[in-house]
Motif scaffolding. Structure first.
Motif, short mmCIF file in Angstrom:
data_model
loop_
_atom_site.label_atom_id
_atom_site.label_comp_id
_atom_site.label_asym_id
_atom_site.label_seq_id
_atom_site.Cartn_x
_atom_site.Cartn_y
_atom_site.Cartn_z
N ALA A 272 0.83 -1.21 0.00
CA ALA A 272 0.00 0.00 0.00
C ALA A 272 0.86 1.26 0.00
CB ALA A 272 -0.94 -0.01 1.21
N VAL A 273 1.89 1.29 0.83
CA VAL A 273 2.75 2.47 0.91
C VAL A 273 3.52 2.65 -0.39
CG1 VAL A 273 4.75 3.46 2.09
CG2 VAL A 273 2.93 2.38 3.42
N ASN A 274 4.02 1.55 -0.95
CA ASN A 274 4.80 1.66 -2.18
C ASN A 274 3.97 2.19 -3.34
OD1 ASN A 274 7.35 0.87 -1.34
ND2 ASN A 274 6.96 -1.31 -1.63
N GLU A 275 2.78 1.65 -3.51
CA GLU A 275 1.98 2.05 -4.67
C GLU A 275 1.32 3.40 -4.49
OE1 GLU A 275 -2.36 -0.06 -3.87
OE2 GLU A 275 -0.76 -1.25 -4.77
N ALA A 276 1.12 3.84 -3.23
CA ALA A 276 0.39 5.08 -2.99
C ALA A 276 1.29 6.28 -2.74
CB ALA A 276 -0.57 4.90 -1.81
N GLN A 399 -8.49 0.23 11.38
CA GLN A 399 -9.48 1.28 11.60
C GLN A 399 -8.81 2.55 12.14
OE1 GLN A 399 -12.76 0.38 14.21
NE2 GLN A 399 -13.68 2.41 13.96
N ALA A 400 -7.87 2.38 13.08
CA ALA A 400 -7.17 3.55 13.62
C ALA A 400 -6.37 4.26 12.53
CB ALA A 400 -6.25 3.12 14.76
N LEU A 401 -5.68 3.47 11.67
CA LEU A 401 -4.90 4.07 10.59
C LEU A 401 -5.81 4.78 9.59
CD1 LEU A 401 -2.17 4.49 9.21
CD2 LEU A 401 -2.51 2.28 8.06
N GLY A 414 1.03 20.07 0.14
CA GLY A 414 1.93 19.49 -0.84
C GLY A 414 1.89 17.97 -0.92
N VAL A 415 1.25 17.33 0.06
CA VAL A 415 1.21 15.86 0.05
C VAL A 415 -0.22 15.35 0.19
CG1 VAL A 415 3.55 15.62 0.97
CG2 VAL A 415 1.62 15.82 2.55
N LYS A 416 -1.21 16.21 -0.02
CA LYS A 416 -2.61 15.80 0.15
C LYS A 416 -2.97 14.69 -0.83
CE LYS A 416 -6.58 16.52 2.23
NZ LYS A 416 -7.28 15.33 1.73
N THR A 417 -2.49 14.79 -2.04
CA THR A 417 -2.79 13.75 -3.03
C THR A 417 -2.21 12.41 -2.61
OG1 THR A 417 -2.82 15.41 -4.79
CG2 THR A 417 -2.58 13.11 -5.45
N SER A 418 -0.97 12.42 -2.14
CA SER A 418 -0.35 11.18 -1.68
C SER A 418 -1.09 10.60 -0.49
CB SER A 418 1.11 11.45 -1.30
OG SER A 418 1.86 11.85 -2.42
N LYS A 419 -1.56 11.47 0.39
CA LYS A 419 -2.29 11.01 1.56
C LYS A 419 -3.61 10.37 1.16
CE LYS A 419 -3.73 12.61 6.15
NZ LYS A 419 -3.78 13.78 7.06
N ASP A 420 -4.31 11.00 0.23
CA ASP A 420 -5.58 10.44 -0.24
C ASP A 420 -5.36 9.11 -0.96
OD1 ASP A 420 -6.90 12.62 0.79
OD2 ASP A 420 -6.97 13.72 -1.11
N LYS A 424 -6.87 5.36 0.11
CA LYS A 424 -7.58 4.45 -0.79
C LYS A 424 -6.89 3.09 -0.85
CE LYS A 424 -9.48 8.15 -3.70
NZ LYS A 424 -9.48 8.77 -5.06
N ALA A 425 -5.56 3.10 -0.85
CA ALA A 425 -4.82 1.83 -0.91
C ALA A 425 -5.04 1.00 0.35
CB ALA A 425 -3.33 2.11 -1.12
N VAL A 426 -5.06 1.68 1.51
CA VAL A 426 -5.30 0.97 2.77
C VAL A 426 -6.71 0.40 2.79
CG1 VAL A 426 -5.55 1.28 5.26
CG2 VAL A 426 -3.59 2.27 4.08
N GLN A 427 -7.70 1.20 2.34
CA GLN A 427 -9.08 0.71 2.32
C GLN A 427 -9.24 -0.45 1.35
OE1 GLN A 427 -10.97 4.47 1.38
NE2 GLN A 427 -11.66 4.75 3.51
N SER A 428 -8.51 -0.40 0.24
CA SER A 428 -8.60 -1.46 -0.75
C SER A 428 -8.00 -2.77 -0.24
CB SER A 428 -7.90 -1.03 -2.04
OG SER A 428 -7.83 -2.10 -2.96
N ARG A 429 -6.86 -2.68 0.42
CA ARG A 429 -6.15 -3.89 0.84
C ARG A 429 -6.65 -4.43 2.17
NH1 ARG A 429 -2.13 -5.51 -2.21
NH2 ARG A 429 -1.33 -4.10 -3.82
#
Length: 615
Positions: A272-276, A399-401, A414-420, A424-429
């Motif tokens: 998730a972190v790598n792809e997002a 859930q906490a994350l 400057g990082v809002k897009t990366s955060k969003d 989505k990646a966390v919710q997906s996985r």
């Protein structure tokens, strides 16, 4: 002038028996009877005491003088005796001395004990079999026990290694057969860098009747050929629950086996972190520059020395930069964090010296804000990688994350897009975890979480209903009489809502009151009593709770023993193969895979056997 004959003086009582005649030195005068006694000649060289002794024996036998003389003589003789030499302990006769120099027979129990300890040392400390041929080791053994004959390396590899492997395997089987009903497994595949060998591991984890956690390596087996799902399927036998990584070949193998299986949470978070985040162009550029900066200082001693001087001058901590590993996102996090900590020193160095690359002001801000996004992920990775982490941690952690990533904070600039994208990646996985029975049953059986961390009431009810069904399956066990529970601990909120721990506390406060006052007739008294009690603090150990309360909740304790034995990551298998990298090295690249398997099995299981013996 008169002189005493010192030879006949009783020094203890101060008595003189004779004195030398003044007129004739060849004569002495008896102090008792005043009779003159010849000294044995005219010259001093011929003087003796024979006549004097004869005089005392014939003239003073009964008046006490002779006895006084004999006592004085005996005392003098005793004082002149040399002390007897002490014999070395144990050498009471020649036979024992010979026995001490005799070599042990090969089957002597003392020799077997030494061989066994040497074999254990080779496995635990990753020592090669050629150790027994090293001159220093041979001299050490000969000094410690000269009677022991050091066997050859072939003897240790062909005789001692299989014998030790079989002995530990029997102990592990005995330990598992001792009332162990439910076990969880982790597995992984490893390929050696120094020889064409691939291995697959199978590690087991379980709880005994006293809720003590055990881990054992059941198998490390060579996996030849292509690592297809079919090949892995053929390797697995008699396994019903497996925790694996998210590789497609592993997923296919589990489906073909028809066994229950879960993905590794740490691996899912890594993806998730790598792809997002790390795949974002601006972030990846910053990471690439950071690698060049770190590489410059790690490869140049001159640059490192110059940087240390600048750190002293600027009064910043003299910490080393951390190099990242491309396959471990958290290592990239640590590298960027070490760069930010030395931002001032790096800027000063770039003014006075050459750097292969530098970060501009915008990139520094981007890195700092990116660290605030990744920090909760790093906290979560550390938590789930602990030896005490279980499947119960998955739902509350995700859930906490998720809720933390939904918050809007000033550092999002400057990082809002990366955060969003990360959200989505966390919710997906991890969106499916509340649908997985193993996860939600483990969560509700953990006294730190219970039913407080589900996203919806329907999810909580689903978990409660399933738990009730499991309780009824256990032959309708009745609940114990509820006992007063210790008062709930004061929960610290010092970390606030900007940390992972703070988010745990916020979720718990929202759901605690509703959970306590909810009355559900579908659950029996035992389940209702358990759920209505306050949760444990997050720092408490759930196994200690069940160890103390299994008599109160007897049926639930049986389920807790089953579901809380499952880990949430395959870290155990990965750590096993980290050890494999020390076993199969450049110096041992010809080591047969079968012997490498035995060495790994011994290395990982021997501490457990020692713990059982000492306990």
């Amino acid at each position: 002038m008169q002189h005493s004959v010192l030879t006949f003086k009783n020094r203890q009582h101060g008595v003189d028996f004779f004195k030398v005649s003044v007129d004739d030195k060849s004569l002495v005068i008896c102090n008792k009877c005043s009779k003159q006694v010849p000294r044995g000649g005219k010259s001093s060289t011929s003087f003796n005491t024979s006549n004097l002794i004869s005089h005392l024996k014939h003239s003073h036998r009964f008046d006490g003088v002779l006895k006084a003389y004999e006592d004085a003589r005996a005392a003098k003789d005793a004082s002149n005796l040399k002390p007897a030499a002490k014999k070395p302990p144990g050498l009471t006769h020649i036979g024992e001395a010979f026995e001490k120099s005799k070599k042990f027979a090969r089957n002597d129990p003392r020799a077997k004990a030494i061989e066994d300890l040497i074999m254990e040392m080779m496995a635990l400390d990753d020592q090669p079999f050629t150790l027994v041929e090293d001159r220093g080791f041979s001299r050490l053994i000969n000094h410690l026990e000269p009677r022991f004959t050091l066997p050859s390396r072939r003897y240790f590899s062909d005789v001692c290694l299989p014998a030790k492997y079989d002995a530990i395997a029997r102990c592990i089987h005995t330990l598992i057969d001792n009332n162990v009903k439910d076990m969880s497994f982790t597995m992984d595949i490893w390929t050696c860098d120094v020889s064409p060998v691939s291995m697959m591991s199978l590690t087991a984890q379980w709880l005994n009747t006293d809720f003590q956690l055990y881990r054992a390596v059941l198998q490390t087996q060579e996996l030849p050929g292509s690592h297809t799902g079919t090949m892995i399927h053929q390797t697995l036998e008699m396994v019903h629950v497996v925790l694996r990584d998210n590789a497609r070949n592993m997923e296919k193998a589990m489906k073909e086996c028809g066994v229950a299986n879960l993905g590794c949470m740490a691996h899912s978070l890594q993806l998730a972190v790598n792809e997002a985040v790390l795949s974002q162009r601006a972030v990846s550029d910053c990471v690439a520059i950071g690698r060049k900066i770190v590489g410059h200082f790690r490869q140049s001693q001159v640059a490192s020395s110059a940087l240390r001087k600048l750190q002293e001058r600027l009064q910043v901590p003299q910490t080393r930069f951390q190099q990242d590993i491309a396959t471990r996102w958290n290592s990239t996090f640590y590298m960027l964090k070490s760069l930010v900590a030395q931002k001032q020193a790096i800027a000063a160095y770039a003014v006075e010296h050459h750097l292969p690359a530098t970060l501009n002001a915008h990139q520094w801000t981007l890195v700092e804000n990116m660290l605030t996004i990744l920090d909760p992920c790093e906290q979560l990775t550390r938590n789930i990688s602990k030896a005490t982490a279980t499947a119960a941690d998955v739902i509350p952690s995700t859930q906490a994350l998720t809720r933390l990533l939904k918050q809007t904070v000033p550092t999002d600039h400057g990082v809002k897009t990366s955060k969003d994208t990360l959200l989505k990646a966390v919710q997906s996985r991890f969106g499916h975890v509340e649908e997985e029975p193993l996860y939600y049953l483990a969560t509700i059986l953990d006294p730190r979480y219970k039913d407080r961390y589900f996203t919806l009431a329907s999810k909580s009810n689903q978990a409660t209903d399933m738990l009730r069904e499991k309780l009824l399956e256990n032959d309708g066990a009745t609940a114990g009489t509820p006992q007063p529970e210790e008062p709930p601990e004061k929960r610290s909120r010092e970390d606030g809502n900007n940390s992972l721990l703070g988010m745990f506390e916020a979720i718990l406060e929202e759901n605690t009151e509703a959970a306590i006052h909810q009355e559900n007739g579908r659950v029996d008294a035992e389940l209702q009593s358990y759920l209505s009690e306050p949760t444990l603090h997050l720092s408490r150990c759930p196994l200690e709770y069940w160890r103390s309360n299994q008599s109160r909740f007897e049926c639930m304790a049986q389920l807790a023993r089953k579901y809380l034995s499952a880990p949430c990551t395959s870290v155990d298998s990965e750590r096993l193969f980290s050890a494999a990298g020390h076993v199969m090295t450049e110096e041992r690249n010809r080591l047969a895979c079968e012997k490498a398997e035995m060495l790994l099995f011994i290395k990982k299981n021997l501490p457990l056997i020692h713990q059982q013996v000492e306990g």
